[in-house]
Design an enzyme around this catalytic site. Structure first.
Site, PDB file in Angstrom:
ATOM      1  N   GLU A  42      -2.023  -1.303  -4.103  1.00 33.80           N
ATOM      2  CA  GLU A  42      -3.168  -0.749  -2.699  1.00 33.80           C
ATOM      3  C   GLU A  42      -2.914   1.457  -2.626  1.00 33.80           C
ATOM      4  OE1 GLU A  42      -4.496  -3.895   0.008  1.00 33.80           O
ATOM      5  OE2 GLU A  42      -3.169  -2.532   1.280  1.00 33.80           O
ATOM      6  N   HIS A  88       1.147  -0.978   0.534  1.00 40.84           N
ATOM      7  CA  HIS A  88       0.237  -0.015  -0.094  1.00 40.84           C
ATOM      8  C   HIS A  88       1.037   1.694  -0.137  1.00 40.84           C
ATOM      9  CE1 HIS A  88      -3.666   2.277   1.824  1.00 40.84           C
ATOM     10  NE2 HIS A  88      -2.949   2.533   0.853  1.00 40.84           N
ATOM     11  N   HIS A 145      -8.582  -8.137   5.045  1.00 39.76           N
ATOM     12  CA  HIS A 145      -8.347  -7.130   6.245  1.00 39.76           C
ATOM     13  C   HIS A 145      -8.825  -7.463   7.922  1.00 39.76           C
ATOM     14  CE1 HIS A 145      -7.339  -2.929   7.849  1.00 39.76           C
ATOM     15  NE2 HIS A 145      -8.387  -2.991   8.385  1.00 39.76           N
TER      16      HIS A 145
END
Length: 243
Positions: A72, A45, A193
């Site tokens: 991400e 990310h 997540h």
């Protein structure tokens, strides 16, 4: 039962490195070990504040990852341009707030449909497969379909954070229903997540789930057991859940 794939998020290797401003531990090395242990892809990310993964990491990992890169990123012009320049196999569009410790919820595709659709189209035209990180909500899933995203990643944070068995089962039902609905619409379903060694099996058992993206729990266990063993154990749990 179909195969299930594991994307290992290595952001927290970069978090540890950046805590001291050193050159180690290097996320590039972590990606190599994770792939050797059975990771099917590497997830990173690139946040706007660069709190863990840096631009340098993105560039080098793009050259060295042997499986596939899942980048991400927030839906911003800067990030879209970086993705177009880097050309990872996958981009997952996520919501982002500077004050959050980690991504707190799914992307509101319904509320910013035009913006997300434009980014999705631009990335798709460049040959990048786009995923939208969303809650297991029918309206959001339908909006993802409108955007033309071939993938979604269902947010499993509420499931992971549930404090009682009853709450967790309720969240699992939502995710299962969302995965089934998206599959009916022809969308490929990933999830992630907050998934750990203790809660991953029920999610991995859902037949519509194509890939799970997991990072924090794997990196946390790696401190004690080593990264290669930790990745292999997570992959084994996921595969066992499909039998």
């Amino acid at each position: 039962m179909s195969s299930i794939y594991l994307g290992v998020n290595i952001d927290h290797i970069a978090t540890l490195r950046n805590a001291r401003g050193t050159k180690y531990p290097d996320p590039v090395h972590a990606a190599e070990i994770a792939e050797r242990a059975g990771a099917d892809g590497i997830t990173i990310h690139l946040r706007e504040d660069r709190r863990h993964i840096l631009d340098r990491d993105v560039r080098i990992l793009r050259e060295t990852i042997q499986t596939r890169m899942n980048l991400e990123m927030a839906v911003t012009e800067e990030m879209v341009e970086i993705a177009l320049k880097t050309k990872p196999e996958f981009v997952c569009l996520v919501p982002e707030k500077r004050e959050e410790l980690t991504t707190e919820g799914g992307l509101d595709v319904v509320g910013q449909l035009d913006k997300v659709k434009a980014a999705t189209q631009k990335l798709t035209e460049a040959g990048i497969k786009v995923s939208l990180f969303i809650d297991a909500d029918r309206q959001q899933i339908e909006a993802a379909k409108q955007c033309g995203a071939p993938f979604i990643e269902l947010h499993t944070g509420h499931y992971a954070d549930a404090e009682t068995e009853e709450e967790q089962q309720a969240e699992l039902k939502k995710i299962a229903a969302g995965a089934s609905y998206a599959d009916d619409l022809g969308i490929i379903v990933n999830a992630g997540h907050g998934l750990t060694y203790h809660n991953v099996a029920p999610i991995a058992a859902l037949p519509e789930i194509y890939e799970l993206n997991i990072g924090h729990s794997i990196i946390g266990r790696a401190v004690f057991d080593g990264l290669e063993k930790s990745v292999a154990e997570m992959k084994a749990l996921m595969i066992a859940a499909r039998k």
